[in-house]
Design an enzyme around this catalytic site. Sequence first.
Site, PDB file in Angstrom:
ATOM      1  N   ASP A 164     -35.844 -35.300   3.610  1.00 10.39           N
ATOM      2  CA  ASP A 164     -36.739 -34.651   4.575  1.00 10.39           C
ATOM      3  C   ASP A 164     -36.936 -33.175   4.230  1.00 10.39           C
ATOM      4  O   ASP A 164     -38.009 -32.607   4.484  1.00 10.39           O
ATOM      5  CB  ASP A 164     -36.186 -34.796   5.992  1.00 10.39           C
ATOM      6  CG  ASP A 164     -36.266 -36.238   6.494  1.00 10.39           C
ATOM      7  OD1 ASP A 164     -37.173 -36.963   6.058  1.00 10.39           O
ATOM      8  OD2 ASP A 164     -35.412 -36.634   7.302  1.00 10.39           O
ATOM      9  N   SER A 205     -39.783 -40.801   4.079  1.00 11.01           N
ATOM     10  CA  SER A 205     -39.209 -40.068   2.942  1.00 11.01           C
ATOM     11  C   SER A 205     -38.235 -40.944   2.167  1.00 11.01           C
ATOM     12  O   SER A 205     -37.908 -40.651   1.015  1.00 11.01           O
ATOM     13  CB  SER A 205     -38.490 -38.810   3.437  1.00 11.01           C
ATOM     14  OG  SER A 205     -37.477 -39.146   4.372  1.00 11.01           O
ATOM     15  N   HIS A 206     -37.759 -42.036   2.781  1.00  7.78           N
ATOM     16  CA  HIS A 206     -36.834 -42.954   2.122  1.00  7.78           C
ATOM     17  C   HIS A 206     -37.550 -44.160   1.517  1.00  7.78           C
ATOM     18  O   HIS A 206     -36.903 -45.080   1.017  1.00  7.78           O
ATOM     19  CB  HIS A 206     -35.790 -43.452   3.128  1.00  7.78           C
ATOM     20  CG  HIS A 206     -34.795 -42.417   3.525  1.00  7.78           C
ATOM     21  ND1 HIS A 206     -35.162 -41.210   4.054  1.00  7.78           N
ATOM     22  CD2 HIS A 206     -33.441 -42.408   3.487  1.00  7.78           C
ATOM     23  CE1 HIS A 206     -34.076 -40.498   4.316  1.00  7.78           C
ATOM     24  NE2 HIS A 206     -33.020 -41.194   3.983  1.00  7.78           N
TER      25      HIS A 206
END
Length: 338
Positions: free
Chosen positions: A188, A47-48
């Site tokens: 997230d 997600s990063h």
Amino acid sequence: MNSTQLLSLAEVRALAKSVLVSAGMDDHGSDVIADIVMCSERDGPRSHGLRNLPFYVQSFTSGYANAAATPTIERIAPGVLRGDGDNGYYQIAANMAREDLIALARQNGIAAFTCANCHHLGALRFDTEPLAEAGLVALAVVNSLSLVVPHGGLRPVFGTNPMSFACPREGGAPVVWDQASSTVALMDIKMAAAEGRALPQPAGLDAQGHPTADPEAILETQSLLPFGAHKGAAIAFLIEVLGAALAGGTLSVDNEQRKEHGALNIKGGATLIAIDPTRFGNVAFDDYISRICSEIEGNDDARVPGDGRLKKRVEAEAKGVAVSKDLLAQLKTMMSQG
């Protein structure tokens, strides 16, 4: 699998760099951020990684962040470096300060780098891991936009306020971990909402002020819960002090400029502390770390904090990563509009 495309890590990095350059970043700055995006896809949480690129680009196209930032760094005390991010991303300034910070830590035993007038997206461990690889113990903090409600409250005061720790491990990869002060990281929660699934536990408040695991409800209120109730809220307070107050960055609650630009992040403050264990008088430091790790490893399902990423790293380096075709299409459209 029909909805994903397999990319090598080199292809991930090249894609990230192309998107960032098309958004106005210079060669050096785009290299730094592209490396972080690639490492996030490699180690997780993903997600990063590539999913953060639209937020980087939006911060530039809205005029909120400086795509061509040239940070400045000055030494203001024997063991203190102070940076001005030139309204760009903190990681670029931290990258510039790294060698001097390492040298000061080795000279003094401990040194710190603070930075204000900067933005931040992504995991902090990519700032601490290089220091541990150089034989140092490292601690990093950064405050962010106000999303976390103090324990017992209803209104966000703190950011998700992440922190990262790293230390060398003789004969192996450094011990490296990072975590948010919230129960779940914002990205997230966004990913869970996009995938239409509930979170594994209540992580924020709904419109009635009740704890909920519904990511859509949390995104609507923008009110996240701290991990560990009052204990996580205390950690968020600590990071607000070490991040914003010490560096002179923007407090998490002072985010009106962020709202005006529709951006995900604010110009918070960051602090990175480096410690040289060889200057602290314990010649058996490495033995202590080995003993701590050995007591954890093989202890049923326990694992050394952060070590889950190492397995993911090996797999990603060998096989690449599966990337959503929808995300790839979105990134290609952004490049064509750059």
